[in-house]
Design a protein around this motif. Sequence first.
Motif, PDB file in Angstrom:
ATOM      1  N   UNK A  17       0.824  -1.210   0.000  1.00 52.35           N
ATOM      2  CA  UNK A  17       0.000   0.000   0.000  1.00 52.35           C
ATOM      3  C   UNK A  17       0.860   1.263   0.000  1.00 52.35           C
ATOM      4  N   UNK A  18       1.949   1.239   0.760  1.00 47.11           N
ATOM      5  CA  UNK A  18       2.850   2.397   0.807  1.00 47.11           C
ATOM      6  C   UNK A  18       3.509   2.635  -0.550  1.00 47.11           C
ATOM      7  N   UNK A  19       3.946   1.566  -1.194  1.00 53.94           N
ATOM      8  CA  UNK A  19       4.568   1.700  -2.507  1.00 53.94           C
ATOM      9  C   UNK A  19       3.592   2.292  -3.515  1.00 53.94           C
ATOM     10  N   UNK A  20       2.366   1.810  -3.503  1.00 56.68           N
ATOM     11  CA  UNK A  20       1.352   2.320  -4.428  1.00 56.68           C
ATOM     12  C   UNK A  20       1.038   3.793  -4.153  1.00 56.68           C
ATOM     13  N   UNK A  21       0.922   4.145  -2.891  1.00 53.55           N
ATOM     14  CA  UNK A  21       0.598   5.522  -2.532  1.00 53.55           C
ATOM     15  C   UNK A  21       1.725   6.480  -2.939  1.00 53.55           C
ATOM     16  N   UNK A  22       2.967   6.078  -2.726  1.00 58.77           N
ATOM     17  CA  UNK A  22       4.089   6.929  -3.124  1.00 58.77           C
ATOM     18  C   UNK A  22       4.180   7.063  -4.635  1.00 58.77           C
ATOM     19  N   UNK A  23       3.958   5.967  -5.347  1.00 62.90           N
ATOM     20  CA  UNK A  23       3.987   6.019  -6.820  1.00 62.90           C
ATOM     21  C   UNK A  23       2.890   6.932  -7.344  1.00 62.90           C
ATOM     22  N   UNK A  24       1.724   6.833  -6.742  1.00 70.85           N
ATOM     23  CA  UNK A  24       0.594   7.681  -7.147  1.00 70.85           C
ATOM     24  C   UNK A  24       0.932   9.161  -6.990  1.00 70.85           C
ATOM     25  N   UNK A  25       1.838   9.453  -6.063  1.00 67.05           N
ATOM     26  CA  UNK A  25       2.175  10.845  -5.772  1.00 67.05           C
ATOM     27  C   UNK A  25       3.570  11.237  -6.258  1.00 67.05           C
ATOM     28  N   UNK A  26       4.027  10.558  -7.309  1.00 66.28           N
ATOM     29  CA  UNK A  26       5.182  11.043  -8.045  1.00 66.28           C
ATOM     30  C   UNK A  26       6.522  10.413  -7.754  1.00 66.28           C
ATOM     31  N   UNK A  27       6.592   9.437  -6.848  1.00 63.44           N
ATOM     32  CA  UNK A  27       7.862   8.799  -6.522  1.00 63.44           C
ATOM     33  C   UNK A  27       8.155   7.648  -7.486  1.00 63.44           C
ATOM     34  N   UNK A  28       9.427   7.468  -7.828  1.00 63.69           N
ATOM     35  CA  UNK A  28       9.888   6.205  -8.396  1.00 63.69           C
ATOM     36  C   UNK A  28      10.181   5.271  -7.224  1.00 63.69           C
ATOM     37  N   UNK A  29      10.028   3.963  -7.447  1.00 69.89           N
ATOM     38  CA  UNK A  29      10.045   3.023  -6.337  1.00 69.89           C
ATOM     39  C   UNK A  29      11.103   1.937  -6.463  1.00 69.89           C
ATOM     40  N   UNK A  30      11.773   1.665  -5.347  1.00 72.40           N
ATOM     41  CA  UNK A  30      12.522   0.422  -5.166  1.00 72.40           C
ATOM     42  C   UNK A  30      11.688  -0.409  -4.200  1.00 72.40           C
ATOM     43  N   UNK A  31      11.213  -1.553  -4.667  1.00 72.62           N
ATOM     44  CA  UNK A  31      10.379  -2.398  -3.820  1.00 72.62           C
ATOM     45  C   UNK A  31      11.150  -3.665  -3.468  1.00 72.62           C
ATOM     46  N   UNK A  32      11.226  -3.950  -2.177  1.00 73.26           N
ATOM     47  CA  UNK A  32      12.017  -5.086  -1.708  1.00 73.26           C
ATOM     48  C   UNK A  32      11.132  -6.044  -0.924  1.00 73.26           C
ATOM     49  N   UNK A  33      11.372  -7.329  -1.122  1.00 74.27           N
ATOM     50  CA  UNK A  33      10.625  -8.355  -0.397  1.00 74.27           C
ATOM     51  C   UNK A  33      11.128  -9.732  -0.788  1.00 74.27           C
ATOM     52  N   UNK A  34      10.589 -10.746  -0.137  1.00 70.08           N
ATOM     53  CA  UNK A  34      11.054 -12.113  -0.389  1.00 70.08           C
ATOM     54  C   UNK A  34      10.259 -12.819  -1.478  1.00 70.08           C
ATOM     55  N   UNK A  35       9.060 -12.323  -1.786  1.00 67.47           N
ATOM     56  CA  UNK A  35       8.196 -13.010  -2.742  1.00 67.47           C
ATOM     57  C   UNK A  35       8.268 -12.323  -4.100  1.00 67.47           C
ATOM     58  N   UNK A  36       9.115 -12.872  -4.963  1.00 71.55           N
ATOM     59  CA  UNK A  36       9.420 -12.237  -6.237  1.00 71.55           C
ATOM     60  C   UNK A  36       8.174 -12.059  -7.092  1.00 71.55           C
ATOM     61  N   UNK A  37       7.316 -13.065  -7.140  1.00 71.30           N
ATOM     62  CA  UNK A  37       6.117 -12.967  -7.981  1.00 71.30           C
ATOM     63  C   UNK A  37       5.239 -11.792  -7.537  1.00 71.30           C
ATOM     64  N   UNK A  38       5.091 -11.627  -6.235  1.00 73.47           N
ATOM     65  CA  UNK A  38       4.307 -10.500  -5.719  1.00 73.47           C
ATOM     66  C   UNK A  38       4.938  -9.167  -6.099  1.00 73.47           C
ATOM     67  N   UNK A  39       6.267  -9.099  -5.990  1.00 70.74           N
ATOM     68  CA  UNK A  39       6.963  -7.865  -6.365  1.00 70.74           C
ATOM     69  C   UNK A  39       6.778  -7.552  -7.838  1.00 70.74           C
ATOM     70  N   UNK A  40       6.871  -8.567  -8.669  1.00 72.93           N
ATOM     71  CA  UNK A  40       6.698  -8.357 -10.111  1.00 72.93           C
ATOM     72  C   UNK A  40       5.292  -7.876 -10.443  1.00 72.93           C
ATOM     73  N   UNK A  41       4.305  -8.428  -9.758  1.00 73.37           N
ATOM     74  CA  UNK A  41       2.921  -7.986  -9.973  1.00 73.37           C
ATOM     75  C   UNK A  41       2.737  -6.543  -9.525  1.00 73.37           C
ATOM     76  N   UNK A  42       3.345  -6.191  -8.391  1.00 70.01           N
ATOM     77  CA  UNK A  42       3.261  -4.826  -7.893  1.00 70.01           C
ATOM     78  C   UNK A  42       3.965  -3.860  -8.843  1.00 70.01           C
ATOM     79  N   UNK A  43       5.128  -4.240  -9.325  1.00 64.99           N
ATOM     80  CA  UNK A  43       5.871  -3.388 -10.266  1.00 64.99           C
ATOM     81  C   UNK A  43       5.055  -3.131 -11.524  1.00 64.99           C
ATOM     82  N   UNK A  44       4.422  -4.165 -12.017  1.00 63.78           N
ATOM     83  CA  UNK A  44       3.586  -4.022 -13.219  1.00 63.78           C
ATOM     84  C   UNK A  44       2.437  -3.058 -12.969  1.00 63.78           C
ATOM     85  N   UNK A  45       1.814  -3.184 -11.802  1.00 64.81           N
ATOM     86  CA  UNK A  45       0.686  -2.310 -11.455  1.00 64.81           C
ATOM     87  C   UNK A  45       1.132  -0.846 -11.369  1.00 64.81           C
TER      88      UNK A  45
END
Length: 252
Positions: A17-45
């Motif tokens: 949710x934080x990553x999405x909110x920051x992206x919505x408000x103009x930030x580029x994102x580095x998203x880190x986590x253990x579940x690669x598939x989830x990260x890839x889906x989030x990056x696509x979104x």
Amino acid sequence: MNKIALVTGASAGIGEACALKLAENGFDLIIAGRRLENLENLAKKIKEKFNKEVLSLCLDVRNYEDVEQTINALPEKWKNIDVLVNNAGLAVGVSPIEQGIIDDWDRMIDTNVKGLLYVTRCVSPLMTARKKGLIVNISSIAGKEAYPGGNVYCGTKHAVEAITKGMRIDLLPHNIRVSSIAPGMVETEFSLVRFKGDENKAEQVYEGFIPLKAEDIADSLLFIATRPEHVSINDILIMPSAQASARDVNRK
């Protein structure tokens, strides 16, 4: 150039949710986590919905060598991190102290305390070199109070509170702001993890009242991250209106 935010534990819940909110408000994102598939889906979104750049890091914050190598290997552009959100964390089990499960303790201490320290140790020098930055540590009401069955989890979040205060003092000469957000009861997969996959027990935690949503915490983060540089929001304690303390909840 857009500001860059690094969010740990971004593969679900508050981190996502934080990553999405920051992206919505103009930030580029580095998203880190253990579940690669989830990260890839989030990056696509993020790319499709907000047209922001995203770098995904499959990373276990409990492993210092992994954290150090990953941060050191960032492309130069991505090292200009403006906001670090130390969100990765979990609660595991509700055993009283005399029946505590050592593996549960280790998971919580290694993630909630050491993981936060490891990431901060590797990212903060990038900020001190630029004399600017913001670090937001996701704490908990468990960092303000203790409650039955919360012994070690509460201990880790109390540690986050103390580390945040010490970090703020240490980084003051470098013009780096340090904030803490302490949520009360938020309906994410948090309780499912705590009860080790027992969906019935996890659902009972949120019965009879309206808990916070991950997006509520993301809104608080955005408020902190968009203040003028002369303003530091040191600490936010955010609760559902039905919750007065760690233990007192008005269930109907």
